[in-house]
Design a protein around this motif. Structure first.
Motif, short mmCIF file in Angstrom:
data_model
loop_
_atom_site.label_atom_id
_atom_site.label_comp_id
_atom_site.label_asym_id
_atom_site.label_seq_id
_atom_site.Cartn_x
_atom_site.Cartn_y
_atom_site.Cartn_z
N GLU A 227 0.82 -1.21 0.00
CA GLU A 227 0.00 0.00 0.00
C GLU A 227 0.86 1.27 0.00
O GLU A 227 0.44 2.30 -0.52
CB GLU A 227 -0.93 0.00 1.22
CG GLU A 227 -2.11 -0.93 1.11
CD GLU A 227 -3.11 -0.48 0.06
OE1 GLU A 227 -3.51 0.71 0.10
OE2 GLU A 227 -3.47 -1.29 -0.81
N ASN A 228 2.06 1.19 0.59
CA ASN A 228 2.95 2.35 0.66
C ASN A 228 4.01 2.34 -0.43
O ASN A 228 4.91 3.18 -0.43
CB ASN A 228 3.62 2.41 2.03
CG ASN A 228 2.64 2.81 3.12
OD1 ASN A 228 2.14 3.93 3.15
ND2 ASN A 228 2.35 1.87 4.03
N ASN A 229 3.91 1.39 -1.36
CA ASN A 229 4.88 1.25 -2.45
C ASN A 229 6.31 1.06 -1.94
O ASN A 229 7.27 1.55 -2.54
CB ASN A 229 4.82 2.48 -3.39
CG ASN A 229 3.49 2.57 -4.11
OD1 ASN A 229 2.99 1.58 -4.63
ND2 ASN A 229 2.91 3.77 -4.15
N PHE A 230 6.44 0.34 -0.82
CA PHE A 230 7.76 -0.02 -0.32
C PHE A 230 8.19 -1.31 -1.01
O PHE A 230 7.36 -2.15 -1.36
CB PHE A 230 7.73 -0.25 1.19
CG PHE A 230 7.45 1.00 1.99
CD1 PHE A 230 7.45 2.26 1.41
CD2 PHE A 230 7.20 0.91 3.35
CE1 PHE A 230 7.19 3.40 2.15
CE2 PHE A 230 6.94 2.04 4.11
CZ PHE A 230 6.94 3.29 3.51
N ASP A 231 9.51 -1.49 -1.17
CA ASP A 231 9.97 -2.69 -1.84
C ASP A 231 10.92 -3.55 -1.02
O ASP A 231 11.59 -4.43 -1.54
CB ASP A 231 10.62 -2.34 -3.20
CG ASP A 231 11.54 -1.14 -3.13
OD1 ASP A 231 11.96 -0.78 -2.03
OD2 ASP A 231 11.85 -0.58 -4.20
N LYS A 232 10.97 -3.29 0.30
CA LYS A 232 11.75 -4.17 1.17
C LYS A 232 11.15 -4.19 2.57
O LYS A 232 10.66 -3.18 3.07
CB LYS A 232 13.22 -3.74 1.25
CG LYS A 232 14.09 -4.70 2.07
CD LYS A 232 15.58 -4.42 1.99
CE LYS A 232 16.35 -5.50 2.72
NZ LYS A 232 17.82 -5.33 2.62
N VAL A 233 11.21 -5.37 3.19
CA VAL A 233 10.84 -5.57 4.59
C VAL A 233 11.96 -6.35 5.25
O VAL A 233 12.53 -7.26 4.62
CB VAL A 233 9.53 -6.37 4.72
CG1 VAL A 233 9.27 -6.77 6.17
CG2 VAL A 233 8.35 -5.60 4.17
N PHE A 234 12.33 -6.00 6.48
CA PHE A 234 13.23 -6.91 7.19
C PHE A 234 12.87 -7.01 8.66
O PHE A 234 12.30 -6.12 9.26
CB PHE A 234 14.70 -6.55 6.97
CG PHE A 234 15.22 -5.38 7.75
CD1 PHE A 234 15.75 -5.56 9.02
CD2 PHE A 234 15.22 -4.11 7.20
CE1 PHE A 234 16.26 -4.50 9.73
CE2 PHE A 234 15.73 -3.04 7.92
CZ PHE A 234 16.25 -3.23 9.19
N ILE A 235 13.21 -8.19 9.19
CA ILE A 235 12.84 -8.54 10.55
C ILE A 235 14.00 -9.30 11.19
O ILE A 235 14.69 -10.08 10.51
CB ILE A 235 11.56 -9.41 10.54
CG1 ILE A 235 11.13 -9.78 11.96
CG2 ILE A 235 11.73 -10.66 9.69
CD1 ILE A 235 9.77 -10.46 12.01
N LYS A 236 14.26 -9.07 12.47
CA LYS A 236 15.25 -9.85 13.22
C LYS A 236 14.49 -10.95 13.95
O LYS A 236 13.96 -10.74 15.05
CB LYS A 236 16.01 -8.96 14.20
CG LYS A 236 16.82 -7.84 13.55
CD LYS A 236 17.65 -7.13 14.62
CE LYS A 236 18.35 -5.90 14.04
NZ LYS A 236 17.57 -4.67 14.27
N ALA A 237 14.40 -12.11 13.34
CA ALA A 237 13.64 -13.22 13.91
C ALA A 237 14.49 -13.99 14.92
O ALA A 237 15.72 -13.93 14.90
CB ALA A 237 13.17 -14.15 12.80
N THR A 238 13.82 -14.71 15.80
CA THR A 238 14.53 -15.48 16.83
C THR A 238 14.93 -16.86 16.28
O THR A 238 14.44 -17.31 15.23
CB THR A 238 13.64 -15.69 18.07
OG1 THR A 238 12.56 -16.56 17.74
CG2 THR A 238 13.09 -14.35 18.57
N SER A 239 15.81 -17.53 17.02
CA SER A 239 16.27 -18.84 16.60
C SER A 239 15.14 -19.87 16.62
O SER A 239 15.20 -20.89 15.93
CB SER A 239 17.41 -19.31 17.51
OG SER A 239 16.98 -19.39 18.86
N LYS A 240 14.08 -19.60 17.39
CA LYS A 240 12.98 -20.55 17.52
C LYS A 240 12.03 -20.52 16.33
O LYS A 240 11.36 -21.52 16.05
CB LYS A 240 12.20 -20.27 18.81
CG LYS A 240 13.01 -20.51 20.08
CD LYS A 240 12.17 -20.18 21.31
CE LYS A 240 12.97 -20.41 22.59
NZ LYS A 240 12.16 -20.08 23.81
N ASP A 241 11.95 -19.36 15.65
CA ASP A 241 10.89 -19.29 14.63
C ASP A 241 11.32 -18.66 13.30
O ASP A 241 10.48 -18.41 12.45
CB ASP A 241 9.68 -18.54 15.18
CG ASP A 241 9.99 -17.11 15.61
OD1 ASP A 241 11.06 -16.60 15.26
OD2 ASP A 241 9.15 -16.51 16.30
#
Length: 299
Positions: A68-82
């Motif tokens: 919806e915002n015309n963004f072209d990247k997402v990032f997340i610091k996920a945990t070792s469990k998931d």
């Protein structure tokens, strides 16, 4: 005056009159939680925190806001469990934030929405830099400043001179470090700046952004006046920042350095940091979207 329309959530839009870098936003549903940065300036979403087991719901909501915002990247610091849960929704592993969660690793997962953002034009040069730097061995840093130089922890009285340095060094930067009010806000929220002066002029500066909850800190905002480079000033500052982090019982350090900068990557290698990944076209810095190398160190 610029008019910016942002979609924060379903049926929740905002119109901003003026300039904006980013907005922090929280989403609470029955079976998941998201805390994110709607990073307009860098055309991305940063997931600061998340909870719950409905990964499909989280992924669909993130997709919606990004598109919806015309963004072209997402990032997340996920945990070792998931972290692997996100892989089936189009996320790829770009780097590992070792020791990030109180000693447990964080996994930097990214999703791209355009081939332009996903593909790097400088990957070969960046690989050559890392391969060359691999030959350097970590060593004790013992650089003696010349008599007319001094190193100090910054306070509010230094903000004006700090912003002048950042404004002169970077054509563009992911956050507005040329804005005194913003730098003051950082100082009030667990960010420590250390600078070096030559006579009465600040010529080099960097900061540590501290996460006391997870006992980690980002070594960031590294800048040196071009006339004062190759004097080892940044090494002195990094050494002082690490000293301050030990006093505050911080166990894990990391930095995201410009992948095309031989000098900055060399500094972290020599300080004993390990290279653990590359974030492609991660942020708007020095006039372009650039790749950033991830360096980590356990204190």
């Amino acid at each position: 005056m610029e008019i910016i329309d942002l979609t924060l959530n379903k049926d929740n839009k905002a119109t901003i009159h003026g300039s904006v870098y980013s907005l922090q936003y929280e989403i609470k549903e029955e079976d998941y939680y998201l805390k994110l940065i709607i990073d307009y300036y860098n055309k991305r979403l940063k997931i600061l925190n998340y909870g719950g087991k409905n990964y499909r719901g989280m992924a669909k909501r993130i997709d919606y806001i990004a598109k919806e915002n015309n963004f072209d990247k997402v990032f997340i610091k996920a945990t070792s469990k998931d972290w692997e849960e996100f892989m089936s929704y189009g996320y790829i592993l770009e780097g590992i934030f070792k020791y990030y969660y109180n000693g447990d690793h964080g996994y930097c997962l990214s999703k791209f929405y355009s081939s332009k953002r996903r593909d790097s034009d400088t990957i070969e040069k960046e690989n050559e830099i890392i391969e060359t730097i691999n030959d350097y061995k970590p060593k004790d840093i013992d650089i003696k400043l010349e008599e007319e130089y001094s190193v100090s922890i910054a306070n509010r009285e230094d903000i004006q001179n700090i912003t002048k340095l950042y404004d002169s060094v970077f054509k563009t930067y992911p956050i507005p470090l040329n804005n005194g009010d913003y730098v003051n806000t950082l100082m009030e929220n667990d960010v420590i700046f250390i600078y070096i002066k030559h006579k009465d002029k600040i010529v080099s500066c960097a900061s540590a952004d501290i996460d006391y909850l997870h006992k980690n800190a980002e070594m960031t905002d590294c800048a040196t006046n071009p006339k004062y480079r190759k004097k080892g000033l940044m090494s002195v500052i990094i050494d002082k920042l690490e000293e301050e982090m030990r006093k505050r019982d911080i166990n894990s350090l990391y930095s995201i350095a410009r992948a095309v900068s031989f000098g900055m990557n060399k500094v972290f290698k020599k300080h004993g940091y390990s290279y653990t990944g590359r974030l492609i076209n991660n942020c708007n810095i020095c006039g372009n979207f650039e790749d950033m190398n991830l360096w980590v160190k356990k204190l």
